[in-house]
Design a protein around this motif. Structure first.
Motif, short mmCIF file in Angstrom:
data_model
loop_
_atom_site.label_atom_id
_atom_site.label_comp_id
_atom_site.label_asym_id
_atom_site.label_seq_id
_atom_site.Cartn_x
_atom_site.Cartn_y
_atom_site.Cartn_z
N ASP A 1 0.82 -1.20 0.00
CA ASP A 1 0.00 0.00 0.00
C ASP A 1 0.86 1.25 0.00
OD1 ASP A 1 -2.58 1.26 0.06
OD2 ASP A 1 -2.20 1.75 2.16
N LEU A 2 2.00 1.18 0.64
CA LEU A 2 2.89 2.33 0.74
C LEU A 2 3.38 2.80 -0.63
CD1 LEU A 2 4.35 4.27 2.63
CD2 LEU A 2 6.19 2.60 2.78
N ALA A 3 3.70 1.88 -1.51
CA ALA A 3 4.18 2.24 -2.85
C ALA A 3 3.10 3.00 -3.61
CB ALA A 3 4.59 0.99 -3.62
N ASP A 4 1.85 2.59 -3.49
CA ASP A 4 0.75 3.28 -4.15
C ASP A 4 0.57 4.69 -3.59
OD1 ASP A 4 -1.49 3.39 -5.99
OD2 ASP A 4 -2.78 3.21 -4.21
N LYS A 5 0.61 4.82 -2.28
CA LYS A 5 0.46 6.13 -1.64
C LYS A 5 1.60 7.06 -2.04
CE LYS A 5 -2.14 4.64 2.39
NZ LYS A 5 -2.13 4.48 3.84
N LEU A 6 2.80 6.54 -2.08
CA LEU A 6 3.95 7.35 -2.47
C LEU A 6 3.81 7.82 -3.91
CD1 LEU A 6 6.73 8.52 -1.83
CD2 LEU A 6 7.71 6.34 -2.55
N ARG B 1 1.04 8.33 -5.62
CA ARG B 1 0.02 9.37 -5.69
C ARG B 1 0.54 10.68 -5.13
NH1 ARG B 1 -3.41 5.32 -3.61
NH2 ARG B 1 -3.50 6.46 -1.65
N GLY B 2 1.28 10.61 -4.05
CA GLY B 2 1.85 11.82 -3.46
C GLY B 2 2.83 12.50 -4.40
N MET B 3 3.65 11.71 -5.06
CA MET B 3 4.62 12.27 -5.99
C MET B 3 3.91 12.91 -7.19
SD MET B 3 7.41 12.05 -4.46
CE MET B 3 8.46 12.67 -5.76
N ASP B 4 2.80 12.30 -7.65
CA ASP B 4 2.02 12.90 -8.74
C ASP B 4 1.51 14.27 -8.32
OD1 ASP B 4 2.44 10.65 -10.29
OD2 ASP B 4 0.44 9.79 -9.89
#
Length: 61
Positions: free
Chosen positions: A29-34, A36-39
């Motif tokens: 889940d962390l990779a997905d959140k990261l 989205r945050g970077m986008d």
């Protein structure tokens, strides 16, 4: 970049890797959140450089 199972077990304080394998991997889940945050950060930076509304999109008021 991956972590070796024994390294994760040691980091978690587990004596055996069987204990480590009981828990779901938090990085899925962390990779997905990261991502989205970077986008969001990228869109904000582009907005700041171009002076478009993207610079204020999603920022608290």
């Amino acid at each position: 970049m991956g972590w070796e199972l024994h390294t994760i077990a040691t980091f978690a304080g587990h004596r055996h890797t069987d204990s480590t394998l009981r828990y779901p991997p938090p990085w899925a889940d962390l990779a997905d959140k990261l991502g989205r945050g970077m986008d969001h950060i990228h869109a904000w930076r582009i907005g700041m450089l171009t002076g478009t509304d993207a610079a204020t999109a999603g920022t608290p008021r």
